[in-house]
Design a protein around this motif. Structure first.
Motif, PDB file in Angstrom:
ATOM      1  N   ALA A 258       0.827  -1.211   0.000  1.00  0.00           N
ATOM      2  CA  ALA A 258       0.000   0.000   0.000  1.00  0.00           C
ATOM      3  C   ALA A 258       0.856   1.254   0.000  1.00  0.00           C
ATOM      4  CB  ALA A 258      -0.919  -0.003   1.222  1.00  0.00           C
ATOM      5  N   ALA A 259       1.933   1.253   0.807  1.00  0.00           N
ATOM      6  CA  ALA A 259       2.805   2.431   0.884  1.00  0.00           C
ATOM      7  C   ALA A 259       3.678   2.586  -0.361  1.00  0.00           C
ATOM      8  CB  ALA A 259       3.649   2.379   2.147  1.00  0.00           C
ATOM      9  N   PRO A 260       4.513   1.589  -0.722  1.00  0.00           N
ATOM     10  CA  PRO A 260       5.324   1.756  -1.940  1.00  0.00           C
ATOM     11  C   PRO A 260       4.485   1.873  -3.188  1.00  0.00           C
ATOM     12  CG  PRO A 260       5.522  -0.484  -1.067  1.00  0.00           C
ATOM     13  CD  PRO A 260       4.832   0.335  -0.022  1.00  0.00           C
ATOM     14  N   GLY A 261       3.307   1.234  -3.207  1.00  0.00           N
ATOM     15  CA  GLY A 261       2.443   1.346  -4.379  1.00  0.00           C
ATOM     16  C   GLY A 261       1.861   2.735  -4.539  1.00  0.00           C
ATOM     17  N   SER A 262       1.534   3.374  -3.420  1.00  0.00           N
ATOM     18  CA  SER A 262       1.005   4.742  -3.491  1.00  0.00           C
ATOM     19  C   SER A 262       2.063   5.701  -4.023  1.00  0.00           C
ATOM     20  CB  SER A 262       0.551   5.190  -2.097  1.00  0.00           C
ATOM     21  OG  SER A 262      -0.518   4.393  -1.629  1.00  0.00           O
ATOM     22  N   SER A 263       3.311   5.513  -3.613  1.00  0.00           N
ATOM     23  CA  SER A 263       4.379   6.444  -3.992  1.00  0.00           C
ATOM     24  C   SER A 263       5.289   5.889  -5.080  1.00  0.00           C
ATOM     25  CB  SER A 263       5.223   6.800  -2.762  1.00  0.00           C
ATOM     26  OG  SER A 263       5.778   5.633  -2.185  1.00  0.00           O
ATOM     27  N   VAL A 264       4.785   4.941  -5.866  1.00  0.00           N
ATOM     28  CA  VAL A 264       5.619   4.290  -6.877  1.00  0.00           C
ATOM     29  C   VAL A 264       6.132   5.267  -7.934  1.00  0.00           C
ATOM     30  CG1 VAL A 264       3.689   3.629  -8.379  1.00  0.00           C
ATOM     31  CG2 VAL A 264       5.787   2.243  -8.350  1.00  0.00           C
ATOM     32  N   SER A 265       5.464   6.416  -8.075  1.00  0.00           N
ATOM     33  CA  SER A 265       5.937   7.413  -9.046  1.00  0.00           C
ATOM     34  C   SER A 265       7.316   7.961  -8.705  1.00  0.00           C
ATOM     35  CB  SER A 265       4.928   8.570  -9.160  1.00  0.00           C
ATOM     36  OG  SER A 265       3.792   8.155  -9.882  1.00  0.00           O
ATOM     37  N   ASP A 266       7.726   7.819  -7.455  1.00  0.00           N
ATOM     38  CA  ASP A 266       9.088   8.221  -7.099  1.00  0.00           C
ATOM     39  C   ASP A 266      10.123   7.400  -7.868  1.00  0.00           C
ATOM     40  OD1 ASP A 266       8.374  10.225  -5.356  1.00  0.00           O
ATOM     41  OD2 ASP A 266       8.453   8.966  -3.567  1.00  0.00           O
ATOM     42  N   PHE A 267       9.720   6.219  -8.332  1.00  0.00           N
ATOM     43  CA  PHE A 267      10.612   5.372  -9.119  1.00  0.00           C
ATOM     44  C   PHE A 267      10.258   5.404 -10.607  1.00  0.00           C
ATOM     45  CE2 PHE A 267      10.732   3.710  -4.820  1.00  0.00           C
ATOM     46  CZ  PHE A 267      12.099   3.615  -4.602  1.00  0.00           C
ATOM     47  N   THR A 268       8.966   5.424 -10.917  1.00  0.00           N
ATOM     48  CA  THR A 268       8.593   5.413 -12.334  1.00  0.00           C
ATOM     49  C   THR A 268       8.876   6.752 -13.018  1.00  0.00           C
ATOM     50  OG1 THR A 268       6.286   5.997 -11.818  1.00  0.00           O
ATOM     51  CG2 THR A 268       6.827   3.659 -11.979  1.00  0.00           C
TER      52      THR A 268
END
Length: 498
Positions: A258-268
């Motif tokens: 839930a946490a890394p998925g919400s902020s995945v744009s930090d990597f994409t």
């Protein structure tokens, strides 16, 4: 602004130097600006190695032990984990598309959903409270493994300090925690480049070590048949219907993301194309969970059969081995996976979010230091002294992020139709912005988030609805998505009628 074409079916939007300078002049620092083409350096291979360590970590192995108490057979647990990987990869890919298309970090994607002012609260909860708390806890979990390793190499290490206690942690534990803390900080300071190199080394080690541990487990258990026919026993076993058991496992695994998925744009945001991040992340998560599904179930059950006790902590199984070289290699890889998880899921998102909240005073590297120091000062070993309270706290934060993810997805795909106005998003400070769609607080987003949050948490307070808490991410994300889309549609129709 310009568009860089990658195929007939997709493109990414890049900003030219003139536009980038205009955003800088408005007070935005380098860390929250859209990534230019020359900084988009993550391809399919980079994304393939990115999440491998985040799957094979100590808490995830322990969670599988809990899955075996749901009344499902080992083969059903394995299948449920594999299905979960498809759900997680879809979430990561689709929520990461805004970042990969426009080169924007999570903080700016969140602003496009909740508004400039409205984004601060969910951003703070995800990037600061949840990320920093989990950073400390993951570091402490890794420290427990490091204590085992150092104790095997140097038995006298376990007696260092005698009765010394630093707010509840002994000298060996404090040394191990401090060493891991330093390693985590150094990798986080290196940013994406350092993380790419680290995961490139870790990836093949995961195949070798966990593959070897799986073979060991099959041998000591007397064959695959004995493992697949195993049935957990004890008062903790809850015999759920198969479908409910599957849903609980899937919901539990996606809640971890839930946490890394919400902020995945930090990597994409660093993706060379949206296609690259989609293929890379999907392959990474599916392959990682395919290996994890078999290795975790086989190792835990095989170890339990071999040692004659139900053992759901992989560290305890490793600690009982007779071979010192095997213990060293296994614990080192478990430590590396913990470090990888901490970087991708906790410290990097925290640093970016602190930079976004205080763009004029905090850049990415300062964010790393601030988040890391706070992660040390909260003394996570103290939080672990009362497991019930800390898990209630962290589950509450996780439950919030399901609705946040649902609202973010509805904004990008239903409301924005995958189109973001970057000039409006990076709005000029102090100017008339009354017509800016991203100004202030998005009231509809907050209503949908709060209603979905209440629904996902209500099972913790109403025993008859406890199943809703077990499925909290699905309920929160689904209700957040649907309610927000309906509120926005109603608002649009009302305007058209007027």
């Amino acid at each position: 602004m310009s568009k860089k074409q990658h195929s007939a079916a997709e493109d990414i939007v890049t900003v030219d130097n003139k536009t980038l300078q205009r955003f800088k002049d408005r007070g935005y620092n380098e860390d929250v600006l859209p990534k230019t083409a020359d900084k988009r350096n993550m391809n399919k291979k980079n994304y393939f190695t990115l999440w491998m360590g985040a799957v094979h970590n100590i808490p995830n192995y322990t969670a599988v032990g809990g899955f075996l108490f749901l009344g499902l057979s080992p083969i059903n647990v394995i299948l449920a984990i594999i299905i979960s990987s498809l759900v997680v990869s879809a979430f990561m890919v689709y929520n990461g598309r805004a970042g990969s298309k426009y080169g924007i970090p999570f903080a700016m994607q969140l602003r496009s959903t909740y508004g400039v002012v409205g984004s601060k609260l969910p951003g703070f909860l995800r990037g600061c409270i949840a990320a920093i708390a989990w950073f400390g806890l993951q570091t402490y979990t890794g420290a427990l493994a490091l204590v085992i390793l150092l104790g095997k190499l140097w038995p006298g290490f376990l007696d260092l300090g005698g009765d010394f206690s630093f707010f509840g942690i002994d000298m060996p534990g404090l040394i191990a925690f401090s060493l891991l803390w330093i390693v985590n900080v150094l990798i986080a300071l290196g940013g994406g480049g350092s993380l790419n190199k680290f995961t490139a080394v870790l990836n093949p080690l995961i195949y070798l070590v966990f593959g070897g541990m799986t073979i060991w487990a099959i041998n000591v258990a007397g064959g695959i048949g004995n493992i697949l026919s195993y049935t957990a026993t004890g008062s903790e076993v809850v015999n759920h219907p198969a479908m409910i058991g599957y849903l609980i496992i899937i919901s539990s695994i996606i809640a971890v993301w839930a946490a890394p998925g919400s902020s995945v744009s930090d990597f994409t945001q660093n993706a060379t194309s949206t296609k690259d991040q989609a293929i890379g992340q999907t392959a990474s998560l599916v392959v990682a969970y395919l290996i994890f599904a078999f290795s975790s179930v086989f190792i835990l059950i095989g170890g339990s059969l071999h040692f004659g006790v139900q053992e759901w902590n992989v560290l305890n199984i490793v600690n009982k081995w007779d071979s010192l070289p095997a213990i060293i290699i296994a614990v080192l890889v478990l430590l590396m996976t913990t470090i990888s998880t901490n970087s991708t899921s906790n410290i990097i998102p925290a640093a970016y979010q602190l930079s976004a909240l205080f763009p004029k005073k905090i850049n990415y590297k300062r964010g790393v230091w601030i988040a890391s120091i706070i992660g040390f000062l909260i003394m996570p070993w103290k939080l672990m002294e009362n497991p019930d309270s800390i898990f209630i706290f962290l589950n509450t934060i996780g439950a919030l992020l399901g609705p946040v993810a649902g609202v973010m997805l509805a904004q990008y795909y239903i409301v924005d139709k995958q189109q973001i106005d970057l000039d409006a998003l990076y709005m000029e400070k102090g100017k008339n912005q009354e017509k800016n769609p991203y100004k202030g607080i998005n009231i509809e987003a907050y209503i949908a988030t709060i209603v979905a949050l209440v629904a996902s948490l209500i099972g913790q307070f109403v025993p008859a609805l406890s199943l809703m808490s077990d499925l909290s991410w699905f309920i929160g994300a689904g209700l957040g998505f649907g309610l927000y889309a309906l509120l926005k549609l109603r608002k649009t129709n009302t305007r058209e009628e007027k």
